[in-house]
Scaffold this motif. Structure first.
Motif, PDB file in Angstrom:
ATOM      1  N   MET A 129      41.841  22.583  45.361  1.00  0.00           N
ATOM      2  CA  MET A 129      41.491  23.921  45.840  1.00  0.00           C
ATOM      3  C   MET A 129      40.134  23.886  46.517  1.00  0.00           C
ATOM      4  O   MET A 129      39.202  23.237  46.052  1.00  0.00           O
ATOM      5  CB  MET A 129      41.452  24.895  44.658  1.00  0.00           C
ATOM      6  N   LYS A 130      40.005  24.612  47.624  1.00  0.00           N
ATOM      7  CA  LYS A 130      38.708  24.700  48.283  1.00  0.00           C
ATOM      8  C   LYS A 130      37.700  25.351  47.356  1.00  0.00           C
ATOM      9  O   LYS A 130      38.040  26.156  46.504  1.00  0.00           O
ATOM     10  CB  LYS A 130      38.817  25.521  49.570  1.00  0.00           C
ATOM     11  N   GLU A 131      36.447  25.058  47.564  1.00  0.00           N
ATOM     12  CA  GLU A 131      35.394  25.665  46.752  1.00  0.00           C
ATOM     13  C   GLU A 131      35.470  27.175  46.889  1.00  0.00           C
ATOM     14  O   GLU A 131      35.496  27.704  47.998  1.00  0.00           O
ATOM     15  CB  GLU A 131      34.044  25.156  47.245  1.00  0.00           C
ATOM     16  N   ILE A 132      35.546  27.879  45.760  1.00  0.00           N
ATOM     17  CA  ILE A 132      35.706  29.335  45.794  1.00  0.00           C
ATOM     18  C   ILE A 132      34.578  29.987  46.560  1.00  0.00           C
ATOM     19  O   ILE A 132      34.761  30.968  47.261  1.00  0.00           O
ATOM     20  CB  ILE A 132      35.779  29.897  44.363  1.00  0.00           C
ATOM     21  N   SER A 133      33.394  29.463  46.429  1.00  0.00           N
ATOM     22  CA  SER A 133      32.254  30.093  47.088  1.00  0.00           C
ATOM     23  C   SER A 133      32.096  29.640  48.536  1.00  0.00           C
ATOM     24  O   SER A 133      31.202  30.073  49.238  1.00  0.00           O
ATOM     25  CB  SER A 133      30.965  29.771  46.310  1.00  0.00           C
ATOM     26  N   GLY A 134      32.966  28.771  48.998  1.00  0.00           N
ATOM     27  CA  GLY A 134      32.832  28.234  50.338  1.00  0.00           C
ATOM     28  C   GLY A 134      33.198  29.232  51.419  1.00  0.00           C
ATOM     29  O   GLY A 134      33.929  30.181  51.205  1.00  0.00           O
ATOM     30  N   HIS A 135      32.743  28.957  52.643  1.00  0.00           N
ATOM     31  CA  HIS A 135      32.920  29.875  53.760  1.00  0.00           C
ATOM     32  C   HIS A 135      34.384  30.012  54.165  1.00  0.00           C
ATOM     33  O   HIS A 135      34.797  31.057  54.665  1.00  0.00           O
ATOM     34  CB  HIS A 135      32.093  29.369  54.947  1.00  0.00           C
ATOM     35  N   LEU A 136      35.183  28.965  53.942  1.00  0.00           N
ATOM     36  CA  LEU A 136      36.565  28.965  54.431  1.00  0.00           C
ATOM     37  C   LEU A 136      37.578  29.466  53.409  1.00  0.00           C
ATOM     38  O   LEU A 136      38.767  29.373  53.640  1.00  0.00           O
ATOM     39  CB  LEU A 136      36.949  27.551  54.893  1.00  0.00           C
ATOM     40  N   SER A 137      37.114  29.941  52.256  1.00  0.00           N
ATOM     41  CA  SER A 137      38.037  30.418  51.225  1.00  0.00           C
ATOM     42  C   SER A 137      38.902  31.559  51.753  1.00  0.00           C
ATOM     43  O   SER A 137      38.433  32.420  52.492  1.00  0.00           O
ATOM     44  CB  SER A 137      37.253  30.895  49.999  1.00  0.00           C
ATOM     45  N   SER A 138      40.148  31.546  51.357  1.00  0.00           N
ATOM     46  CA  SER A 138      41.093  32.548  51.866  1.00  0.00           C
ATOM     47  C   SER A 138      41.882  33.171  50.725  1.00  0.00           C
ATOM     48  O   SER A 138      42.137  32.539  49.702  1.00  0.00           O
ATOM     49  CB  SER A 138      42.049  31.901  52.867  1.00  0.00           C
ATOM     50  N   VAL A 139      42.279  34.434  50.934  1.00  0.00           N
ATOM     51  CA  VAL A 139      42.949  35.216  49.898  1.00  0.00           C
ATOM     52  C   VAL A 139      44.174  35.909  50.474  1.00  0.00           C
ATOM     53  O   VAL A 139      44.102  36.496  51.557  1.00  0.00           O
ATOM     54  CB  VAL A 139      41.999  36.298  49.319  1.00  0.00           C
ATOM     55  N   ALA A 140      45.281  35.842  49.756  1.00  0.00           N
ATOM     56  CA  ALA A 140      46.450  36.658  50.088  1.00  0.00           C
ATOM     57  C   ALA A 140      46.505  37.816  49.100  1.00  0.00           C
ATOM     58  O   ALA A 140      46.417  37.606  47.891  1.00  0.00           O
ATOM     59  CB  ALA A 140      47.730  35.838  50.000  1.00  0.00           C
ATOM     60  N   VAL A 141      46.613  39.029  49.621  1.00  0.00           N
ATOM     61  CA  VAL A 141      46.789  40.208  48.772  1.00  0.00           C
ATOM     62  C   VAL A 141      48.219  40.701  48.980  1.00  0.00           C
ATOM     63  O   VAL A 141      48.585  41.112  50.084  1.00  0.00           O
ATOM     64  CB  VAL A 141      45.773  41.317  49.110  1.00  0.00           C
ATOM     65  N   ILE A 142      49.017  40.624  47.922  1.00  0.00           N
ATOM     66  CA  ILE A 142      50.433  40.971  48.019  1.00  0.00           C
ATOM     67  C   ILE A 142      50.612  42.410  47.548  1.00  0.00           C
ATOM     68  O   ILE A 142      50.493  42.714  46.357  1.00  0.00           O
ATOM     69  CB  ILE A 142      51.295  40.023  47.171  1.00  0.00           C
ATOM     70  N   GLY A 143      50.886  43.297  48.488  1.00  0.00           N
ATOM     71  CA  GLY A 143      50.996  44.729  48.210  1.00  0.00           C
ATOM     72  C   GLY A 143      49.800  45.460  48.769  1.00  0.00           C
ATOM     73  O   GLY A 143      48.695  45.333  48.247  1.00  0.00           O
ATOM     74  N   LEU A 144      50.004  46.220  49.843  1.00  0.00           N
ATOM     75  CA  LEU A 144      48.895  46.891  50.529  1.00  0.00           C
ATOM     76  C   LEU A 144      48.934  48.401  50.324  1.00  0.00           C
ATOM     77  O   LEU A 144      48.735  49.174  51.255  1.00  0.00           O
ATOM     78  CB  LEU A 144      48.904  46.542  52.026  1.00  0.00           C
ATOM     79  N   GLY A 145      49.200  48.805  49.101  1.00  0.00           N
ATOM     80  CA  GLY A 145      49.099  50.215  48.752  1.00  0.00           C
ATOM     81  C   GLY A 145      47.648  50.616  48.586  1.00  0.00           C
ATOM     82  O   GLY A 145      46.730  49.935  49.058  1.00  0.00           O
ATOM     83  N   LYS A 146      47.432  51.712  47.878  1.00  0.00           N
ATOM     84  CA  LYS A 146      46.082  52.265  47.753  1.00  0.00           C
ATOM     85  C   LYS A 146      45.097  51.257  47.168  1.00  0.00           C
ATOM     86  O   LYS A 146      43.999  51.071  47.694  1.00  0.00           O
ATOM     87  CB  LYS A 146      46.135  53.526  46.880  1.00  0.00           C
ATOM     88  N   ILE A 147      45.485  50.577  46.105  1.00  0.00           N
ATOM     89  CA  ILE A 147      44.573  49.625  45.470  1.00  0.00           C
ATOM     90  C   ILE A 147      44.586  48.292  46.204  1.00  0.00           C
ATOM     91  O   ILE A 147      43.538  47.697  46.462  1.00  0.00           O
ATOM     92  CB  ILE A 147      44.930  49.452  43.985  1.00  0.00           C
ATOM     93  N   GLY A 148      45.767  47.807  46.559  1.00  0.00           N
ATOM     94  CA  GLY A 148      45.863  46.525  47.238  1.00  0.00           C
ATOM     95  C   GLY A 148      45.109  46.495  48.547  1.00  0.00           C
ATOM     96  O   GLY A 148      44.375  45.531  48.839  1.00  0.00           O
TER      97      GLY A 148
END
Length: 432
Positions: A1-20
């Protein structure tokens, strides 16, 4: 896994309702590249056009615009594609209950299957959806293993961290409330904690297991449901004894160990009327938890009975309910007490009218009531007024318009009793 604090870290958010969507926008403004995934094409197109499809969340529109300009937030209908691009996957797809209060996985099960198709070695998956205890590990972790042929704890990491926010102040709550985090193992907990430290910067409460984290969120909701039920039960008893319950609450809560909640015409929303069933349906089916659900769901029936006691039969009476939403200033009808009020009033053969400034006429009609504006001449034909959701627009309500109204049922104990009674109407609160 890439370093969490690194510049290239990426996130998928599954569900784009009010909270997502709010989470996605916050992450995208914290140095992460965020890929949102949703099954709603209009939502996906809106995000990719830099628009904010969620209203009445202070600060969200600006965050969304910033992310659009910085090209740190995009959306797709293709969940596996978003997951493949990401080091961290946040799952915020709802689990609900059906009409019989059985747990309903119809939205999250397909989402998890799609996640499993895109997962790669080293991915951290965090569930934020409120879940029955054990589901992160036993239902979803195992399903991902089955489809992906990867092993949790070896090939991918698994954590649970429940959302703990309130509509209309989500961004504020994300920064202020401690984030409860539980992991499958030590590495999963370490990675999830490091992610949230950078993504949210809030206090963390690291618990010993996935199940502890899952249990804690449902327990919060059960606590509130039980204490509201206690307040409602006491309010009905106060009515019987001619005692003012709001005054009792103020006096009792001056003692530091008393935390009486406020009574009302019912409990609605995505959380309190739903999540207790995540315990009830898994074995906690006798005792206070299930009794509280019954007490709170019967408050709308109690309100209708109070009206009947005052004015007699409701057949052909014109009754106006203020507020379709489950609570003030939120356009959301999930488990709204108004739905129960409509059911009871229909059984009494009353003529049901409904006003809610957050909903249009067609939306209101779809719930089986006649939409009535607050400047309509028909207001003079209303026999009974019921306040269910105290929207901002109702704070300056002109009761003079209800010239033939016989009774006002204040379901939230917020209206001016003296003003109402000075106009010749009967005022009735809950325990007031």
């Amino acid at each position: 896994m890439k370093e969490i604090s690194g510049h290239l870290s990426s996130v998928a958010v599954i569900g784009l309702g009010k909270i997502g969507f709010t989470l996605a926008a916050v992450f995208a403004n914290k140095g992460f590249t965020v890929y949102g995934a949703d099954v709603n094409e209009q939502v996906v197109n809106s995000v990719n056009d830099g628009k904010c499809h969620i209203k009445n969340e202070p600060g969200l529109e600006q965050l969304a615009q910033n992310a659009y300009k910085q090209r740190t937030l995009s959306a797709t209908l293709n969940t596996p594609e978003a997951v493949k691009k990401s080091d961290v996957v946040i799952v915020i797809v709802p689990v609900l209950v059906d009409e019989q209060n059985n747990i309903d996985y119809q939205y999250i099960d397909p989402a998890v299957e799609e996640i499993a198709k895109g997962i790669k070695k080293g991915t951290l998956i965090i569930f934020e959806t409120t879940l029955p205890t054990g589901d992160t590990r036993n239902r979803f972790g195992k399903k991902i293993e089955e489809i992906s042929k990867l092993r949790m704890g070896e090939d991918f990491y698994l954590a649970y961290s429940p959302e703990r926010v309130y509509s209309n102040r989500i961004i504020q709550d994300l920064g202020n409330y401690p984030k409860v985090v539980g992991g499958l193992d030590g590495k999963s907990l370490e990675l999830a904690s490091a992610f949230y430290e950078k993504a949210l910067g809030c206090e963390l409460i690291k618990v010993s297991s996935l199940e502890t984290a899952e249990f804690s969120k449902v327990a919060e909701c059960v606590y509130r449901d039980v204490n509201i039920a206690l307040a409602n039960e006491l309010a009905k008893f106060a009515d019987d004894k001619g005692v003012n319950m709001p005054e009792v609450i103020a006096a009792s809560n001056s003692q530091p160990f008393s935390h009486l909640h406020f009574p009302g015409v019912g409990v609605g929303g995505h959380c309190i009327p739903i999540y207790p069933y995540f315990f009830i349906n898994k074995g906690l089916n006798n005792g206070i938890t299930s009794m509280a659900r019954e007490v709170n769901d019967k408050m709308s029936d109690y309100a209708v009975l109070q009206i009947e006691k005052e004015i007699g039969s409701l057949e052909n009476k014109n009754i106006l309910i203020l507020g379709l939403a489950f609570r003030e200033n939120v356009k959301e009808t999930t488990k709204s007490s108004t739905l129960l009020l409509i059911k009871h009033l229909r059984e009494k053969q009353a003529n049901i009218f409904l006003n809610d400034p957050l909903f249009n006429e067609d939306e209101i009609k779809s719930y089986g009531a006649v939409s009535l504006a607050l400047n309509d001449k028909q207001l003079s034909d209303i026999d009974v007024l019921i306040l269910q959701a105290f929207h901002e627009q109702y704070k300056d309500l002109d009761f003079n318009s209800f010239s033939n109204c016989k009774m006002v049922l204040d379901g939230r104990n917020v209206l001016n009793k003296e003003e109402i009674e000075s106009l010749g109407m009967k005022y009735k609160g809950i325990g007031n």
